[in-house]
Design a protein around this motif. Structure first.
Motif, PDB file in Angstrom:
ATOM      1  N   ILE A 177      38.557  83.851  34.247  1.00 33.87           N
ATOM      2  CA  ILE A 177      37.741  85.015  34.565  1.00 33.87           C
ATOM      3  C   ILE A 177      38.576  85.924  35.451  1.00 33.87           C
ATOM      4  O   ILE A 177      39.466  85.466  36.175  1.00 33.87           O
ATOM      5  CB  ILE A 177      36.437  84.604  35.283  1.00 33.87           C
ATOM      6  CG1 ILE A 177      35.481  85.790  35.434  1.00 33.87           C
ATOM      7  CG2 ILE A 177      36.716  83.931  36.619  1.00 33.87           C
ATOM      8  CD1 ILE A 177      34.090  85.399  35.913  1.00 33.87           C
ATOM      9  N   ALA A 178      38.310  87.208  35.394  1.00 32.49           N
ATOM     10  CA  ALA A 178      38.980  88.182  36.248  1.00 32.49           C
ATOM     11  C   ALA A 178      37.953  88.839  37.161  1.00 32.49           C
ATOM     12  O   ALA A 178      36.840  89.153  36.724  1.00 32.49           O
ATOM     13  CB  ALA A 178      39.694  89.244  35.411  1.00 32.49           C
ATOM     14  N   VAL A 179      38.313  89.027  38.406  1.00 22.45           N
ATOM     15  CA  VAL A 179      37.460  89.751  39.351  1.00 22.45           C
ATOM     16  C   VAL A 179      37.939  91.193  39.359  1.00 22.45           C
ATOM     17  O   VAL A 179      39.069  91.482  39.763  1.00 22.45           O
ATOM     18  CB  VAL A 179      37.539  89.131  40.761  1.00 22.45           C
ATOM     19  CG1 VAL A 179      36.612  89.865  41.718  1.00 22.45           C
ATOM     20  CG2 VAL A 179      37.193  87.647  40.715  1.00 22.45           C
ATOM     21  N   THR A 180      37.087  92.084  38.899  1.00 25.10           N
ATOM     22  CA  THR A 180      37.493  93.465  38.646  1.00 25.10           C
ATOM     23  C   THR A 180      36.412  94.444  39.110  1.00 25.10           C
ATOM     24  O   THR A 180      35.271  94.061  39.379  1.00 25.10           O
ATOM     25  CB  THR A 180      37.731  93.693  37.137  1.00 25.10           C
ATOM     26  OG1 THR A 180      36.499  93.453  36.438  1.00 25.10           O
ATOM     27  CG2 THR A 180      38.802  92.751  36.593  1.00 25.10           C
ATOM     28  N   ARG A 181      36.793  95.724  39.146  1.00 26.48           N
ATOM     29  CA  ARG A 181      35.817  96.769  39.480  1.00 26.48           C
ATOM     30  C   ARG A 181      35.138  97.324  38.229  1.00 26.48           C
ATOM     31  O   ARG A 181      34.131  98.033  38.340  1.00 26.48           O
ATOM     32  CB  ARG A 181      36.503  97.917  40.221  1.00 26.48           C
ATOM     33  CG  ARG A 181      37.094  97.526  41.578  1.00 26.48           C
ATOM     34  CD  ARG A 181      37.502  98.759  42.378  1.00 26.48           C
ATOM     35  NE  ARG A 181      38.326  99.670  41.597  1.00 26.48           N
ATOM     36  CZ  ARG A 181      39.642  99.573  41.460  1.00 26.48           C
ATOM     37  NH1 ARG A 181      40.291  98.564  42.045  1.00 26.48           N
ATOM     38  NH2 ARG A 181      40.320 100.453  40.743  1.00 26.48           N
ATOM     39  N   ARG A 182      35.699  97.019  37.058  1.00 25.56           N
ATOM     40  CA  ARG A 182      35.140  97.541  35.806  1.00 25.56           C
ATOM     41  C   ARG A 182      35.363  96.516  34.704  1.00 25.56           C
ATOM     42  O   ARG A 182      36.270  95.680  34.800  1.00 25.56           O
ATOM     43  CB  ARG A 182      35.802  98.869  35.429  1.00 25.56           C
ATOM     44  CG  ARG A 182      37.304  98.752  35.208  1.00 25.56           C
ATOM     45  CD  ARG A 182      37.933 100.091  34.849  1.00 25.56           C
ATOM     46  NE  ARG A 182      39.358  99.945  34.537  1.00 25.56           N
ATOM     47  CZ  ARG A 182      40.326  99.991  35.431  1.00 25.56           C
ATOM     48  NH1 ARG A 182      40.039 100.180  36.704  1.00 25.56           N
ATOM     49  NH2 ARG A 182      41.596  99.867  35.044  1.00 25.56           N
ATOM     50  N   PRO A 183      34.538  96.552  33.640  1.00 20.78           N
ATOM     51  CA  PRO A 183      34.741  95.604  32.535  1.00 20.78           C
ATOM     52  C   PRO A 183      36.090  95.836  31.847  1.00 20.78           C
ATOM     53  O   PRO A 183      36.507  96.984  31.673  1.00 20.78           O
ATOM     54  CB  PRO A 183      33.579  95.919  31.583  1.00 20.78           C
ATOM     55  CG  PRO A 183      32.584  96.668  32.400  1.00 20.78           C
ATOM     56  CD  PRO A 183      33.370  97.428  33.418  1.00 20.78           C
ATOM     57  N   ILE A 184      36.760  94.754  31.486  1.00 16.80           N
ATOM     58  CA  ILE A 184      38.022  94.835  30.752  1.00 16.80           C
ATOM     59  C   ILE A 184      37.943  93.842  29.601  1.00 16.80           C
ATOM     60  O   ILE A 184      37.586  92.679  29.784  1.00 16.80           O
ATOM     61  CB  ILE A 184      39.224  94.522  31.669  1.00 16.80           C
ATOM     62  CG1 ILE A 184      39.330  95.590  32.768  1.00 16.80           C
ATOM     63  CG2 ILE A 184      40.526  94.453  30.860  1.00 16.80           C
ATOM     64  CD1 ILE A 184      40.446  95.358  33.765  1.00 16.80           C
ATOM     65  N   GLU A 185      38.259  94.312  28.414  1.00 15.37           N
ATOM     66  CA  GLU A 185      38.140  93.476  27.226  1.00 15.37           C
ATOM     67  C   GLU A 185      39.163  92.338  27.256  1.00 15.37           C
ATOM     68  O   GLU A 185      40.237  92.460  27.833  1.00 15.37           O
ATOM     69  CB  GLU A 185      38.348  94.316  25.961  1.00 15.37           C
ATOM     70  CG  GLU A 185      37.234  95.324  25.709  1.00 15.37           C
ATOM     71  CD  GLU A 185      37.430  96.042  24.380  1.00 15.37           C
ATOM     72  OE1 GLU A 185      38.410  95.712  23.675  1.00 15.37           O
ATOM     73  OE2 GLU A 185      36.607  96.909  24.061  1.00 15.37           O
ATOM     74  N   GLY A 186      38.766  91.248  26.597  1.00 17.79           N
ATOM     75  CA  GLY A 186      39.675  90.126  26.443  1.00 17.79           C
ATOM     76  C   GLY A 186      39.243  88.869  27.143  1.00 17.79           C
ATOM     77  O   GLY A 186      39.833  87.806  26.939  1.00 17.79           O
ATOM     78  N   GLY A 187      38.202  88.964  27.978  1.00 14.94           N
ATOM     79  CA  GLY A 187      37.763  87.776  28.680  1.00 14.94           C
ATOM     80  C   GLY A 187      36.613  88.079  29.620  1.00 14.94           C
ATOM     81  O   GLY A 187      36.106  89.205  29.691  1.00 14.94           O
ATOM     82  N   ALA A 188      36.191  87.057  30.346  1.00 18.09           N
ATOM     83  CA  ALA A 188      35.076  87.203  31.283  1.00 18.09           C
ATOM     84  C   ALA A 188      35.517  87.957  32.534  1.00 18.09           C
ATOM     85  O   ALA A 188      36.635  87.785  33.027  1.00 18.09           O
ATOM     86  CB  ALA A 188      34.549  85.830  31.670  1.00 18.09           C
ATOM     87  N   CYS A 189      34.619  88.803  33.038  1.00 21.46           N
ATOM     88  CA  CYS A 189      34.890  89.553  34.253  1.00 21.46           C
ATOM     89  C   CYS A 189      33.737  89.378  35.245  1.00 21.46           C
ATOM     90  O   CYS A 189      32.573  89.256  34.846  1.00 21.46           O
ATOM     91  CB  CYS A 189      35.062  91.044  33.965  1.00 21.46           C
ATOM     92  SG  CYS A 189      36.568  91.469  33.063  1.00 21.46           S
ATOM     93  N   LEU A 190      34.079  89.344  36.505  1.00 17.44           N
ATOM     94  CA  LEU A 190      33.101  89.415  37.587  1.00 17.44           C
ATOM     95  C   LEU A 190      33.251  90.796  38.197  1.00 17.44           C
ATOM     96  O   LEU A 190      34.282  91.102  38.809  1.00 17.44           O
ATOM     97  CB  LEU A 190      33.364  88.324  38.632  1.00 17.44           C
ATOM     98  CG  LEU A 190      32.447  88.343  39.853  1.00 17.44           C
ATOM     99  CD1 LEU A 190      31.028  87.910  39.457  1.00 17.44           C
ATOM    100  CD2 LEU A 190      32.984  87.443  40.953  1.00 17.44           C
ATOM    101  N   LEU A 191      32.246  91.632  38.034  1.00 24.40           N
ATOM    102  CA  LEU A 191      32.323  93.029  38.462  1.00 24.40           C
ATOM    103  C   LEU A 191      31.886  93.153  39.913  1.00 24.40           C
ATOM    104  O   LEU A 191      30.784  92.737  40.289  1.00 24.40           O
ATOM    105  CB  LEU A 191      31.455  93.912  37.571  1.00 24.40           C
ATOM    106  CG  LEU A 191      31.730  93.814  36.057  1.00 24.40           C
ATOM    107  CD1 LEU A 191      30.845  94.789  35.298  1.00 24.40           C
ATOM    108  CD2 LEU A 191      33.203  94.076  35.763  1.00 24.40           C
ATOM    109  N   VAL A 192      32.762  93.735  40.736  1.00 30.75           N
ATOM    110  CA  VAL A 192      32.494  93.905  42.166  1.00 30.75           C
ATOM    111  C   VAL A 192      32.941  95.310  42.581  1.00 30.75           C
ATOM    112  O   VAL A 192      33.812  95.906  41.943  1.00 30.75           O
ATOM    113  CB  VAL A 192      33.241  92.856  43.008  1.00 30.75           C
ATOM    114  CG1 VAL A 192      32.759  91.453  42.686  1.00 30.75           C
ATOM    115  CG2 VAL A 192      34.746  92.975  42.808  1.00 30.75           C
TER     116      VAL A 192
END
Length: 467
Positions: free
Chosen positions: A70-85
């Motif tokens: 998973i990636a912790v990000t500010r916006r959705p990014i394609e290719g996998g799961a994201c935690l939006l913060v």
């Protein structure tokens, strides 16, 4: 995937208040590690899209390709799961506090100081590892990213942990200490580091180091160097924060007192008095300052519930770190040279300590003691005088030749007596061949300087001589 994951996605969301998105059907909802460097990322890691020289969001696709859970990000990014913060750095800090609080059994220590904090942290970790489930940073992660990252990587079943805390300016240590909330802290020493950022010099550095007490738990232990001129000030600050005091050094009556230090080849024999009990142990560090550091380590291990026998075993088995006093013997010109690698970093305090350590080492009739120094950085307006002032320290030791590199070390070169001068060059790269030309079998060579002045390059050149 490990049986017990480091983080579940639900824990991440709870810790940060973030929103989960992009989780594929049937995908794992757990992670086994935490990383912010896509080059070092392992499959199953949480990837933190922190903003550095480049925006970490640029590397999220690469992280997914490398197996990020998973990636912790500010916006959705394609290719996998994201935690939006809203803020990835703040999310990391929230993860740090959550991980700290869920490890309910963990006793925590924190280490800071102008000199020796990495060595002491790793010495402590050696003891913690022998005593049970232990945790620390994998390298010198001691800043606003490294400290919370180390906490975020701490497993819930950790029993003991130690954290290194560094600073370049005032007000940097307080938040890091508050993240760790340590049960015990060490200030190894104060003086001569980052003074360009403190108009009042060492007094400002001492106040900044005292910030470590801001996070110390009530009734916690402050382990302080009684030989340092700021001991009384730091003791007062610690007591004001509600801390108990334990002292180490060479002064009579301290909790951990150095009695005798003898160099025996590549090791040192240390006699000390620990809470009134006479103890003897051996170290793979020949510097006297490392014996002092070992005493601070014993006090920290005691505070973290490690028994003395285990602590002494840890010190005996602790190997010197690269760039921090590691001793290597190399075949050279029909004999061998002994390299003492102190190249990781330098300031006036550590320079004096290592020069005095070299001076006390025995040598044979056909051997020489050689000092190789590069510039000390971040010393402010007194930098020229601080470099030139090393001449008196060198002259007081049993040292045969001095090799210097860097514009600031030119001040020391000019202050040295002619018989001590080996060679001078503007850069470490230019000095290396002149040093090698001047060396002979039997020489003991100590290399020290700041990272930015490339002392490590000289050490690596010497280590590669027979390759």
């Amino acid at each position: 995937m490990a049986d017990t994951p480091l983080w579940t996605f639900d824990e991440l969301a709870k810790a940060t208040g973030g929103t989960l998105t992009g989780i594929g059907e049937g995908a794992s909802r757990a992670a086994t590690g935490v990383n912010f460097d896509s080059r070092a990322l392992q499959p199953g890691d949480v990837f933190l899209a922190l903003k550095g020289v480049r925006d970490g969001h640029d590397f999220v696709p690469q992280a997914f390709q490398s197996g990020a859970a998973i990636a912790v990000t500010r916006r959705p990014i394609e290719g996998g799961a994201c935690l939006l913060v809203p803020d990835v750095q703040k999310a990391l800090e929230d993860m740090a506090v959550f991980a700290r609080d869920r490890a309910v059994k963990a006793r925590r220590g924190a280490v800071t100081g102008s000199v020796g904090k990495t060595s002491v942290t790793q010495m402590v970790m050696q003891g913690l590892s022998l005593a049970g489930r232990a945790h620390s940073a994998i390298k010198s992660f001691n800043n606003h990213i490294g400290v919370p990252l180390t906490l975020a990587r701490m497993p819930a079943d950790t029993e003991r942990a130690v954290f290194e805390i560094g600073m370049n300016h005032a007000d940097e240590i307080t938040p890091l200490s508050e993240f760790v909330a340590p049960h015990a802290v060490i200030i190894t020493t104060v003086g001569g580091a980052h003074t360009e950022n403190f108009p009042d010099g060492d007094a400002g550095v001492a106040r900044a180091k005292a910030e470590i007490f801001d996070g110390l738990l009530p009734g916690g232990l402050a382990i302080l160097n009684a030989d340092n001129q700021w001991f009384d000030f730091l003791s007062q600050q610690a007591r004001g924060a509600g801390a108990l005091i334990a002292a180490f050094g060479e002064h009579n009556g301290v909790d951990a007192q150095l009695i005798e230090h003898r160099v025996n080849g590549d090791r040192a024999s240390v006699a000390a008095r620990f809470h009134g009990r006479d103890i003897i142990f051996s170290l793979a560090h020949t510097g006297r300052h490392q014996a002092i550091n070992a005493l601070a380590t014993l006090l920290m291990l005691e505070a973290l519930d490690v028994d003395l026998d285990t602590s002494l075993l840890a010190l005996e088995s602790f190997a010197a770190l690269d760039g921090r006093g590691k001793v290597t013997r190399k075949a050279f010109k029909g004999g061998e040279i002994t390299l003492i690698d102190e190249s990781y970093n330098a300031n006036p305090v550590s320079m004096r300590a290592t020069l005095e350590s070299l001076g006390t080492q025995p040598k044979s009739a056909d051997s020489r003691k050689i000092v190789v120094l590069t510039d000390m950085l971040e010393l402010g307006t007194e930098e020229a005088a601080l470099h030139a002032g090393l001449a008196a320290v060198i002259e007081a030791q049993d040292i045969d030749k001095v090799y210097l590199a860097g514009p600031l070390m030119k001040n020391l070169w000019n202050a040295l007596p002619l018989p001590l001068r080996g060679a001078y060059a503007e850069t470490a790269a230019e000095l290396s061949p002149r040093l090698i030309e001047g060396l002979q079998g039997g020489d003991v060579v100590m290399v020290k300087g700041s990272n930015g002045s490339k002392a490590g390059l000289i050490a690596k050149t010497l280590l590669a001589l027979d390759e």
